[in-house]
Motif scaffolding. Sequence first.
Motif, PDB file in Angstrom:
ATOM      1  N   ARG A   1     -14.409  -1.432   2.531  1.00 32.21           N
ATOM      2  CA  ARG A   1     -13.186  -0.635   2.639  1.00 32.21           C
ATOM      3  C   ARG A   1     -12.461  -0.986   3.935  1.00 32.21           C
ATOM      4  NH1 ARG A   1     -13.055   6.030   2.589  1.00 32.21           N
ATOM      5  NH2 ARG A   1     -10.797   6.308   2.822  1.00 32.21           N
TER       6      ARG A   1
ATOM      7  N   LYS B   1     -18.504  -2.629  -2.112  1.00 33.10           N
ATOM      8  CA  LYS B   1     -17.132  -2.850  -1.675  1.00 33.10           C
ATOM      9  C   LYS B   1     -17.039  -2.731  -0.163  1.00 33.10           C
ATOM     10  CE  LYS B   1     -15.637  -3.053  -5.952  1.00 33.10           C
ATOM     11  NZ  LYS B   1     -15.217  -4.346  -6.530  1.00 33.10           N
TER      12      LYS B   1
ATOM     13  N   PHE C   1     -13.686  -9.424  -1.954  1.00 31.60           N
ATOM     14  CA  PHE C   1     -13.041  -8.996  -0.708  1.00 31.60           C
ATOM     15  C   PHE C   1     -12.002 -10.024  -0.280  1.00 31.60           C
ATOM     16  CE2 PHE C   1     -12.866  -8.588   3.997  1.00 31.60           C
ATOM     17  CZ  PHE C   1     -12.349  -7.285   4.027  1.00 31.60           C
TER      18      PHE C   1
END
Length: 622
Positions: A511, A509, A331
Amino acid sequence: MNLISIENLSKSYADRPLFESLNFGLAHGDKVALVGKNGAGKSTLMKILAGLVPADGGLVTHRKGTKIGYLPQEPKLSESETILANLFDSENEVASIAMAYEAALEDPEKAGELADLMDKMEKLDAWNFEANAKQVMGKLGIGDTSLIVGNLSGGQKKRVALAKLLLEAPDVILLDEPTNHLDIDAIEWLERFLLENFQTIALITHDRYFLESVTDQILELADLKIYKHVGAYADFVQNKLTRTQIAQVEKEKAGHLMKKELEWLRRQPQARGTKAKYRIDAFDGIKEKALKNVGEANLELNIQSTRQGKKIVELYDMGHSFGDKVLFEHFNHKFAPGERIGVVGGNGSGKSTFLNILTGQLKPKTGSLVIGETTRFGYYTQEAIDLKDSNRVIDEVRDITEYIKLSDGSKLSVPKFLEQFLFDKKQQYAFVETLSGGERKRLQLLKVLLAEPNFLILDEPTNDFDIDTLNVLEEYLAHFTGGLLIVTHDRYFLDRIVDHLFVFEGNQKIRDFPGNYTDYREKKRTERQAKNEAKPKQENLPKAQKKSNTSTKLSFKEQREFDSLEKEIDQLEQQKEVIVRKMNAGNGSHEDLQKWGREISEIDQQVEEKTDRWMELGERVG
């Protein structure tokens, strides 16, 4: 006719009146929200409605035969039992019969009881209770029903109690803050479940979207009274504003009258005073109106914040995991001055871990972060860990400062500032250990803001605050010039405050979505719709492609589905057998025969669908 009726109800605690002479009813089909400031008596009134707490005066009447279910803020469960055992509580008739039936199937010596149990299962529609129980628990975020309740967190226990209540299907369901400890997906599922399965609902909530979706009238506890507002939350806000404005006009009129009456009283000779006693009595009433505080004390948040530089926080290829479980990875983000971000995702997806990494309480497993020299964090957590129970409220603040700097450059003494924070003089000298949950959270927030942060990080700030306090907090945050990162399940709060979202979608993940929560949900809906439209139908696939699909290994969820399908098909066949026996007995009317025929057709259709699915999965297992 009312299912619950309230007449002249009164209640006090420690000589402090909560409400007096309340009159209202809860009729079949009513969907009511109970709102009011913290300490107004909402939870106490809910307990009185449930028959758990006696009133000081008045009468509570339950219509005969009405089953009432109640979810408290801190429910009591069997700590030594599993989640599933708590759901199959002996007080739940459907659960008891389902449990007895399952036991008879496993024990050959109880085979003789099966026919009777099957009839009871049919009457109570208990065939799918266990499957429904597991589905409800899954939707509320607890997948393993074999866990011992005593080992669960407070939030998990609340979810178990909520599932238990939903499965009992009472005639009237009373809910005290049902959305606390639920993630947003669970809240939205609960909205739909309540509307589809319950006719009569009364709930306490500060979640304004939940309130708007589920209820159609609002009962407001204020000034020891109850005010009824029919319609949506917006109607309630307008009605309350109108009431406050009218009260203000009445106060101003009473002030003018009081001035004239005072002049008249001063002019009267002592001998004539008794002849105008009615004027003196009327003056007392006018005086009470003129001196009455119109509206309620509001929390004022206008504390100065530290200036922010160009470099705030920069994240590079950051990731974290616990053991083999990866929460998020790779990230990257550079926070800009004044950036306003909402953090959303399921329970356990890594949101709080992410906050702890940002504030330096935890080191990331991979990647790095750089914090700007002028960045000063203000971190509001879910637990008030920095409050000392042995301190008085005023000392908690004086340990930080004697005077508070306001955004306009002026200063305010600690006692005056605490009054603005809704701590009156008596509460300021109370020990922290005596504060309610909402009061502790308010004091904790005050201490966070007193540090003059320029980057606020708020972890579930909406829990335990009433709607009025939330409105003022939102107003403050809307004008806060520093950076802002908020974890909350309150969709209304997110929509009003943030510019974009960090979404923990459970796929390792994060987003970064440009927009508020409603924008995100609409985007997800559009994506799902497009995906479904683009997905080729199985019957249109080439044979080679069909074959490749069937050879794919089953997922864990599919394996569980495959394991349960055979049992479900067997249960359906047994239901059909019960109905066939009834038809063959020849005791039913023409209407009964028609009804049973329709039920057999529906069962046959379900058996066919489940058998097809079982065969499809079975080919992949093979």
